[in-house]
Write a protein that holds these residues in place. Sequence first.
Motif, PDB file in Angstrom:
ATOM      1  N   UNK A  46       8.606  -0.604  -8.683  1.00 55.27           N
ATOM      2  CA  UNK A  46       9.581  -1.611  -9.101  1.00 55.27           C
ATOM      3  C   UNK A  46      10.137  -2.292  -7.859  1.00 55.27           C
ATOM      4  N   UNK A  47      10.492  -3.549  -7.998  1.00 58.47           N
ATOM      5  CA  UNK A  47      10.997  -4.314  -6.853  1.00 58.47           C
ATOM      6  C   UNK A  47      12.206  -5.141  -7.268  1.00 58.47           C
ATOM      7  N   UNK A  48      13.184  -5.203  -6.357  1.00 55.21           N
ATOM      8  CA  UNK A  48      14.356  -6.051  -6.554  1.00 55.21           C
ATOM      9  C   UNK A  48      14.638  -6.783  -5.257  1.00 55.21           C
ATOM     10  N   UNK A  49      14.691  -8.101  -5.327  1.00 50.72           N
ATOM     11  CA  UNK A  49      14.989  -8.895  -4.148  1.00 50.72           C
ATOM     12  C   UNK A  49      16.483  -9.102  -3.986  1.00 50.72           C
ATOM     13  N   UNK A  50      16.898  -9.766  -2.926  1.00 47.85           N
ATOM     14  CA  UNK A  50      18.311 -10.107  -2.747  1.00 47.85           C
ATOM     15  C   UNK A  50      18.835 -10.922  -3.926  1.00 47.85           C
ATOM     16  N   UNK A  51      20.152 -10.911  -4.078  1.00 49.18           N
ATOM     17  CA  UNK A  51      20.777 -11.677  -5.159  1.00 49.18           C
ATOM     18  C   UNK A  51      20.320 -13.148  -5.082  1.00 49.18           C
ATOM     19  N   UNK A  52      19.909 -13.670  -6.212  1.00 47.19           N
ATOM     20  CA  UNK A  52      19.396 -15.033  -6.245  1.00 47.19           C
ATOM     21  C   UNK A  52      17.884 -15.104  -6.297  1.00 47.19           C
ATOM     22  N   UNK A  53      17.217 -13.964  -6.067  1.00 48.20           N
ATOM     23  CA  UNK A  53      15.758 -13.921  -6.193  1.00 48.20           C
ATOM     24  C   UNK A  53      15.373 -13.787  -7.661  1.00 48.20           C
ATOM     25  N   UNK A  54      14.263 -14.393  -8.021  1.00 42.67           N
ATOM     26  CA  UNK A  54      13.724 -14.288  -9.378  1.00 42.67           C
ATOM     27  C   UNK A  54      12.230 -14.003  -9.256  1.00 42.67           C
ATOM     28  N   UNK A  55      11.919 -12.720  -9.069  1.00 43.43           N
ATOM     29  CA  UNK A  55      10.538 -12.317  -8.851  1.00 43.43           C
ATOM     30  C   UNK A  55      10.001 -11.596 -10.085  1.00 43.43           C
ATOM     31  N   UNK A  56       8.683 -11.487 -10.156  1.00 37.01           N
ATOM     32  CA  UNK A  56       8.065 -10.738 -11.226  1.00 37.01           C
ATOM     33  C   UNK A  56       8.013  -9.257 -10.894  1.00 37.01           C
ATOM     34  N   UNK A  88       0.843  -1.188   0.000  1.00 37.35           N
ATOM     35  CA  UNK A  88       0.000   0.000   0.000  1.00 37.35           C
ATOM     36  C   UNK A  88       0.884   1.245   0.000  1.00 37.35           C
ATOM     37  N   UNK A  89       0.508   2.231  -0.802  1.00 32.77           N
ATOM     38  CA  UNK A  89       1.337   3.423  -0.921  1.00 32.77           C
ATOM     39  C   UNK A  89       0.484   4.674  -1.080  1.00 32.77           C
ATOM     40  N   UNK A  90       1.026   5.793  -0.640  1.00 36.40           N
ATOM     41  CA  UNK A  90       0.503   7.118  -0.965  1.00 36.40           C
ATOM     42  C   UNK A  90       1.287   7.623  -2.158  1.00 36.40           C
ATOM     43  N   UNK A  91       0.588   8.012  -3.223  1.00 38.21           N
ATOM     44  CA  UNK A  91       1.274   8.392  -4.463  1.00 38.21           C
ATOM     45  C   UNK A  91       1.133   9.871  -4.794  1.00 38.21           C
ATOM     46  N   UNK A  92       0.289  10.606  -4.053  1.00 42.21           N
ATOM     47  CA  UNK A  92       0.271  12.053  -4.138  1.00 42.21           C
ATOM     48  C   UNK A  92      -0.277  12.657  -5.404  1.00 42.21           C
ATOM     49  N   UNK A  93      -0.781  11.854  -6.329  1.00 36.50           N
ATOM     50  CA  UNK A  93      -1.277  12.386  -7.581  1.00 36.50           C
ATOM     51  C   UNK A  93      -2.199  11.363  -8.226  1.00 36.50           C
ATOM     52  N   UNK A 126      16.786  -7.957   2.311  1.00 38.39           N
ATOM     53  CA  UNK A 126      16.068  -6.716   2.026  1.00 38.39           C
ATOM     54  C   UNK A 126      15.389  -6.767   0.668  1.00 38.39           C
ATOM     55  N   UNK A 127      14.159  -6.292   0.624  1.00 37.58           N
ATOM     56  CA  UNK A 127      13.433  -6.093  -0.629  1.00 37.58           C
ATOM     57  C   UNK A 127      13.519  -4.610  -0.977  1.00 37.58           C
ATOM     58  N   UNK A 128      14.092  -4.307  -2.128  1.00 36.31           N
ATOM     59  CA  UNK A 128      14.250  -2.917  -2.564  1.00 36.31           C
ATOM     60  C   UNK A 128      13.023  -2.505  -3.374  1.00 36.31           C
ATOM     61  N   UNK A 129      12.325  -1.463  -2.920  1.00 31.59           N
ATOM     62  CA  UNK A 129      11.119  -0.978  -3.592  1.00 31.59           C
ATOM     63  C   UNK A 129      11.352   0.448  -4.078  1.00 31.59           C
ATOM     64  N   UNK A 130      11.088   0.693  -5.351  1.00 28.83           N
ATOM     65  CA  UNK A 130      11.208   2.026  -5.935  1.00 28.83           C
ATOM     66  C   UNK A 130       9.826   2.470  -6.400  1.00 28.83           C
ATOM     67  N   UNK A 131       9.312   3.506  -5.757  1.00 33.63           N
ATOM     68  CA  UNK A 131       7.973   4.028  -6.042  1.00 33.63           C
ATOM     69  C   UNK A 131       8.106   5.316  -6.833  1.00 33.63           C
ATOM     70  N   UNK A 132       7.372   5.429  -7.946  1.00 32.05           N
ATOM     71  CA  UNK A 132       7.423   6.627  -8.783  1.00 32.05           C
ATOM     72  C   UNK A 132       6.021   7.139  -9.045  1.00 32.05           C
ATOM     73  N   UNK A 133       5.911   8.476  -9.088  1.00 25.38           N
ATOM     74  CA  UNK A 133       4.616   9.095  -9.381  1.00 25.38           C
ATOM     75  C   UNK A 133       4.820  10.591  -9.593  1.00 25.38           C
ATOM     76  N   UNK A 134       4.172  11.134 -10.626  1.00 29.36           N
ATOM     77  CA  UNK A 134       4.207  12.577 -10.849  1.00 29.36           C
ATOM     78  C   UNK A 134       5.598  13.147 -11.008  1.00 29.36           C
ATOM     79  N   UNK A 135       6.522  12.375 -11.619  1.00 27.62           N
ATOM     80  CA  UNK A 135       7.871  12.863 -11.834  1.00 27.62           C
ATOM     81  C   UNK A 135       8.771  12.766 -10.619  1.00 27.62           C
ATOM     82  N   UNK A 136       8.294  12.188  -9.524  1.00 24.29           N
ATOM     83  CA  UNK A 136       9.101  12.002  -8.317  1.00 24.29           C
ATOM     84  C   UNK A 136       9.305  10.508  -8.070  1.00 24.29           C
TER      85      UNK A 136
END
Length: 273
Positions: A210-220, A198-203, A249-259
């Motif tokens: 986008x998501x990236x798991x630890x090395x060796x993960x193969x996620x969609x 769940x996220x607040x996206x502001x727009x 660690x699961x790396x999550x990159x959230x983008x919206x409205x140019x941010x």
Amino acid sequence: MKRFALFLSLALLTALSPARAAMTDWTEVQGGAVRLIASAPLKDGTYLAGLEFLMEEGWHTYWRYPGEAGIPPQITLSNTENLKDIEVLYPVPERYNDGFSESIVYHDGIVLPIKVTPEDPSGEVRLSIELFFGICKDICVPGDAVLSLDFGPNMEEDKLAAKLIERDLDNVPASSSDDTLKIENVSLSEDKTLLVIDATVGTEEQPDLFAAGPHGSFIGLPKLASHDGDAATWHLSTKGLSTHDEDTTLRLVLTSGGKATEVLQPIDPAWVE
């Protein structure tokens, strides 16, 4: 003709750049080219370098995690001198669907900024890397290059290199206290097959995650489940998610409205059972 026009422009850019070791020659691969560039030393004694990819129209290369298909950049240090550490940074990528799979990519041109930390800030540094990566259009082909640059505390600023690096450094997501763009919650679905994000996206503009798991993960890729005003929810399959001793660690990159913002989410052991 298209390839000739591309590399004519590359040659022109190189000819117009300062004649010093702030840029390597271009290494040509099918569909594009890659080189290593550097600007002046930073005030904290580190250097700012970058891997610059330039791709022909319709071709793409990959983010730190490629998604459902592709080869991400794989960087191996070799024959370095006076080098303590490097940190490779990744600007915000794009979601790409070829009709069969979804990937996380870069088109046209991109610089991956690299922070270079010397062992001895007063001495010369040699950064030498072996690069392996994927580049795709109608077909996918591997690309490789061996690139080396020397840095020194008295090196002059290369304005072209600095401009290219800073352009994409500004697009590298970082943790943020902005309440209008943030990950609110990550939980496991009742059937334990999905992460609900769940996220607040502001727009009301179309957001992305986008998501990236630890090395060796193969996620969609996360799938947008709902978007209503400034609230959005994604579902991410836990299939293929794994951890190891050095990374949980699961790396999550959230983008919206140019941010964009990045969250390093600790992985609950229940997510990978």
